[in-house]
Write a protein that holds these residues in place. Structure first.
Motif, mmCIF file in Angstrom:
data_model
loop_
_atom_site.group_PDB
_atom_site.id
_atom_site.type_symbol
_atom_site.label_atom_id
_atom_site.label_comp_id
_atom_site.label_asym_id
_atom_site.label_seq_id
_atom_site.Cartn_x
_atom_site.Cartn_y
_atom_site.Cartn_z
ATOM 1 N N ARG A 113 -1.814 -1.709 8.919
ATOM 2 C CA ARG A 113 -0.533 -1.089 8.549
ATOM 3 C C ARG A 113 0.579 -2.134 8.496
ATOM 4 N N GLN A 114 0.606 -3.038 9.474
ATOM 5 C CA GLN A 114 1.679 -4.033 9.489
ATOM 6 C C GLN A 114 1.540 -5.013 8.318
ATOM 7 N N THR A 117 2.380 -3.247 5.078
ATOM 8 C CA THR A 117 3.831 -3.056 4.984
ATOM 9 C C THR A 117 4.504 -4.341 4.518
ATOM 10 N N VAL A 120 3.863 -4.692 0.847
ATOM 11 C CA VAL A 120 4.684 -3.799 0.008
ATOM 12 C C VAL A 120 6.132 -4.276 0.009
ATOM 13 N N TRP A 170 -5.748 4.411 -0.326
ATOM 14 C CA TRP A 170 -5.097 5.106 -1.450
ATOM 15 C C TRP A 170 -5.709 4.499 -2.712
ATOM 16 N N PHE A 175 -0.530 7.433 -6.381
ATOM 17 C CA PHE A 175 0.888 7.809 -6.374
ATOM 18 C C PHE A 175 1.293 8.336 -7.744
ATOM 19 N N VAL A 190 -6.389 9.989 -1.882
ATOM 20 C CA VAL A 190 -5.996 9.360 -0.612
ATOM 21 C C VAL A 190 -6.965 9.901 0.425
ATOM 22 N N GLY A 204 -8.715 6.565 9.076
ATOM 23 C CA GLY A 204 -7.808 6.465 7.953
ATOM 24 C C GLY A 204 -7.459 7.821 7.372
ATOM 25 N N PRO A 205 -6.731 7.864 6.239
ATOM 26 C CA PRO A 205 -6.186 6.727 5.494
ATOM 27 C C PRO A 205 -4.904 6.179 6.122
ATOM 28 N N LEU A 206 -4.478 5.023 5.640
ATOM 29 C CA LEU A 206 -3.145 4.505 5.961
ATOM 30 C C LEU A 206 -2.093 5.341 5.231
ATOM 31 N N PRO A 207 -0.869 5.359 5.743
ATOM 32 C CA PRO A 207 0.197 6.078 5.037
ATOM 33 C C PRO A 207 0.905 5.203 3.997
ATOM 34 N N ILE A 208 0.213 4.279 3.373
ATOM 35 C CA ILE A 208 0.896 3.265 2.550
ATOM 36 C C ILE A 208 0.206 3.095 1.208
ATOM 37 N N PRO A 209 0.946 3.264 0.117
ATOM 38 C CA PRO A 209 0.375 3.049 -1.222
ATOM 39 C C PRO A 209 0.129 1.567 -1.501
ATOM 40 N N LEU B 66 -1.591 10.062 9.105
ATOM 41 C CA LEU B 66 -0.913 10.654 7.948
ATOM 42 C C LEU B 66 -1.082 12.162 8.032
ATOM 43 N N PRO B 75 4.850 10.856 2.971
ATOM 44 C CA PRO B 75 4.802 10.716 4.428
ATOM 45 C C PRO B 75 6.219 10.843 4.991
ATOM 46 N N LEU B 79 7.082 2.945 6.236
ATOM 47 C CA LEU B 79 5.798 2.249 6.092
ATOM 48 C C LEU B 79 5.294 1.792 7.451
ATOM 49 N N GLU B 80 6.143 1.066 8.158
ATOM 50 C CA GLU B 80 5.848 0.635 9.525
ATOM 51 C C GLU B 80 7.199 0.327 10.133
ATOM 52 N N LEU B 83 8.514 -3.609 11.293
ATOM 53 C CA LEU B 83 8.799 -4.522 10.182
ATOM 54 C C LEU B 83 9.998 -4.019 9.367
ATOM 55 N N ASN B 141 -8.133 7.276 14.128
ATOM 56 C CA ASN B 141 -7.645 6.082 13.432
ATOM 57 C C ASN B 141 -7.848 4.831 14.279
#
Lengths: 444, 444
Positions: A113-114, A117, A120, A170, A175, A190, A204-209, B66, B75, B79-80, B83, B141
């Motif tokens: 996730r970090q 992020t 992104v 994702w 998206f 997702v 999972g999933p991560l909350p990040i596209p 999520l 969400p 994102l995180e 950060l 997770n």
């Protein structure tokens, strides 16, 4: 604008440590603030200067315990690399943001996730140097026993795979963002990954596209048989510790073979050789710069230099060249690949202190003198197939990065060895490594 | 400039979530980009607007899985959070930066390092909302079973203590920075903490000197007996979920008592009541704003509203007021503290859809109408001793934060209830909570 680099151009990464520079006494150099460790604005300024020099990436080493003698030196690492890079990301546009993070002392979900992020936020410029951690000091900071060798490497493989799985959780077109229709995403795209290894798992999933480059680029230190295998399977960038063209070529060839063995194209891995330039208008100036910077450190290294040369050297030898008698019996120690160069410098008639100031015991080769000397070194290695690029350690960031950017970079450009603009906007584009999203399907 | 807040002034924090706003359909509101989740620049802009309104802190909720229906909603979290706050820190000067981080799924060394880095980078503006995590989805997770209740709370205590221990591992005057003498720090004042609990341990020290406020401020959710005890021992800020002045006063009193029981001064804990203003030039305008924003969501809530009112309500009732017959038999459900207000709004003759648009089923009380209505609500609660301040959830960040800052803030200032400049530069100063460095020695 092309979005792949010219294969005739070398790639460049920059060591980005504690805000001071790569030499232990950088914090005491003229014009340096002693507060640079805690001054993120200074770090941003240094990153912007590196970007002005078209560096492909910053690379932050990291350690999970404090190992310096704080009486005399700052920590060698930044306060915390991911947050530092998040701050740097908003103030830069093109430079890649790569940091070490341990595969032994992180959870896959949190670390995935970090890094995603950061990827992104930076619009596709993040890279992860995936390294296992050893040693009791680090283990003690985490309140548990150190991992055994087998578990350490199993966990490294599992962390990379689970994190890449999460990064791909994702689908790339999940998206939608149709405000009128009220359709935010295609939730069917997702999905949980449900990966569970022996040591690492995540649902999972991560909350990040996806990011602009899909997901972060993997780097690896690549040392040893296990490291080589890991790099061959996952890495797009490897930082080497090499002191000769022959050694670098051998390491690069082994890496490329490891990639081929894993079913990948060897060109997907870029090998970076370290270099620590000592710049000056003349060789004398460059040596003087390092003498000043190493005033208290160099004398401590005289005994080790003696070992490298097969001589017994002490403080009393510091300020004179080796005598003809000493030179007659000296021989480079085969256990340290830096010994040959140390001897060559000594034969040029420098005093022992000056030999040390040539960086002969530093972590990477140190070209000494005007920009042309560093450019010659890089050109020779690059053209010999010893490296795809270089990991540059600047001795003192304050002014030192500007000097490299204003002196060495234009020289490399004049020689047609370095780009005059970024190839693309993501780290993948600038490294010339292929798109990847989620796990590499070739690895089975 | 004073560095403690005027006790006659209320404190303000702002919910800072996914970049869109606190209402589920904020992402579809006019002027909102559907890309706000991944646009850190938009988040920075919102933070700067909150700072223009002299908000004492941003507060980021966080969840480790999520949980949204992504077909229809983004969400709810950033994102995180760490950060994100690192990026926001460089673009702001005074506003506090508080985020939730789990005590169940983090290592103390890593989390202490990340929060302290944020604290140093922001020059003393970081806060940690220390919360345990529950549930199978989060556990999955992290690839391990969920913690039992006892371990979860033991781990919460241990995480706070070990992290505070690590934060205090450099004595406050350990840094020297004498370049001429070559003395970076007094290493004797940077010592291991060697703390080992049942679940959490770390040897230390951290590689990070003190921040401008020493170390981050602890927040806590404070629910239940365990939460209350934790808040009483460690917290300087508590975010409450309260729907009446009486309930808020009781919670605040219980917290203050818990602090006293732990040997602390009750004034060291600031209690924040949530509020979700629906602003408009008139009450009608404010209701229309929420009708538009909740177009697809409000109808789904009609059945629940019926339960709150002791009626059977369905979609066919949405567009008319309750009938005299319905009003005659309705009674507020004692199991939901929001029922009284829902009934009061219904008695004013609003249609059922409009009753829902008053936010009667939202997470926090929703004053509806011009800025004076929100100011009245806040004044009444503040003067009744129900809260030291408010946690404001803005329905749509884009323009919505500006509206609050340009309308409600000046109204509160006119009434002498809100500052006209920040009291200090650190979060501790702005909250008016005492200095603390390392563990609280009073807790033994």
């Amino acid at each position: 604008m092309s979005t792949t680099p010219n294969p005739g151009h070398m790639l460049l990464g920059m060591q980005f440590g504690n805000g001071f520079g790569a030499q232990p006494h950088a914090w005491r150099a003229p014009g340096v603030s002693p507060d640079a460790l805690t001054d993120v604005d200074a770090q941003v300024r240094h990153a912007q200067t590196a970007e002005r020099g078209l560096f492909d990436f910053l690379f932050l080493p990291d350690f999970l315990h404090l190992q310096q003698d704080l009486d005399h030196e700052p920590p060698t690492i930044t306060l915390e690399p991911l947050l530092t890079l998040a701050a740097v990301a908003r103030a830069t546009e093109r430079i890649g943001l790569v940091t070490t993070a341990s595969t032994s002392y992180n959870d896959a979900y949190t670390l995935a996730r970090q890094f995603k992020t950061l990827d992104v936020m930076s619009r596709g410029r993040a890279g992860w140097n995936a390294v296992p951690s050893s040693g009791e000091a680090t283990a003690a900071n985490y309140g548990r026993p150190a991992l055994g060798r087998t578990e350490k490497y199993e966990r490294l493989h599992e962390m990379v795979q689970v994190m890449q799985g999460l990064w791909g959780s994702w689908e790339e077109d999940a998206f939608i963002g149709d405000q009128a229709a009220g359709c935010y995403a295609d939730a069917a795209k997702v999905q949980p990954i449900g990966m569970q290894g022996r040591h690492v798992g995540s649902h999972g999933p991560l909350p990040i596209p996806p990011s602009a480059q899909g997901q972060p680029v993997i780097f690896q230190a690549g040392g040893g048989g296990n490291g080589l295998q890991v790099a061959g399977r996952y890495a797009n960038g490897v930082i080497g510790a090499v002191f000769s063209i022959e050694d670098a070529r051998a390491q690069r060839a082994a890496l490329r073979q490891a990639a081929a063995d894993a079913g990948r194209d060897p060109d997907e891995i870029k090998f970076f050789a370290g270099v620590m330039p000592a710049l000056g208008d003349t060789v004398r100036d460059a040596v003087d710069r390092r003498l000043a910077l190493g005033k208290d450190v160099l004398p401590q290294r005289v005994g080790y230099l003696g070992m490298m040369l097969g001589l017994s050297l002490g403080p009393e030898h510091l300020d004179r060249p080796l005598s003809p008698d000493q030179l007659a019996v000296t021989r480079p120690h085969p256990g340290d690949p830096r010994s040959e160069r140390a001897l060559a410098v000594a034969r040029d008639g420098w005093t022992v202190r000056e030999v040390l100031a040539h960086g002969v015991i530093d972590y990477h080769p140190t070209p000494v003198g005007p920009a042309e000397v560093t450019a010659d070194h890089m050109q020779e290695w690059f053209e010999a197939g010893a490296a795809d690029g270089f990991w540059v350690s600047i001795d003192v960031y304050e002014n030192g990065i500007d000097e490299f950017v204003d002196q060495v970079v234009p020289e490399l450009q004049r020689r047609g060895l370095y780009k005059t603009e970024y190839a693309g906007s993501t780290l993948r584009e600038n490294l010339g490594v292929p798109h990847q999203y989620g796990l590499d399907p070739r690895l089975g």
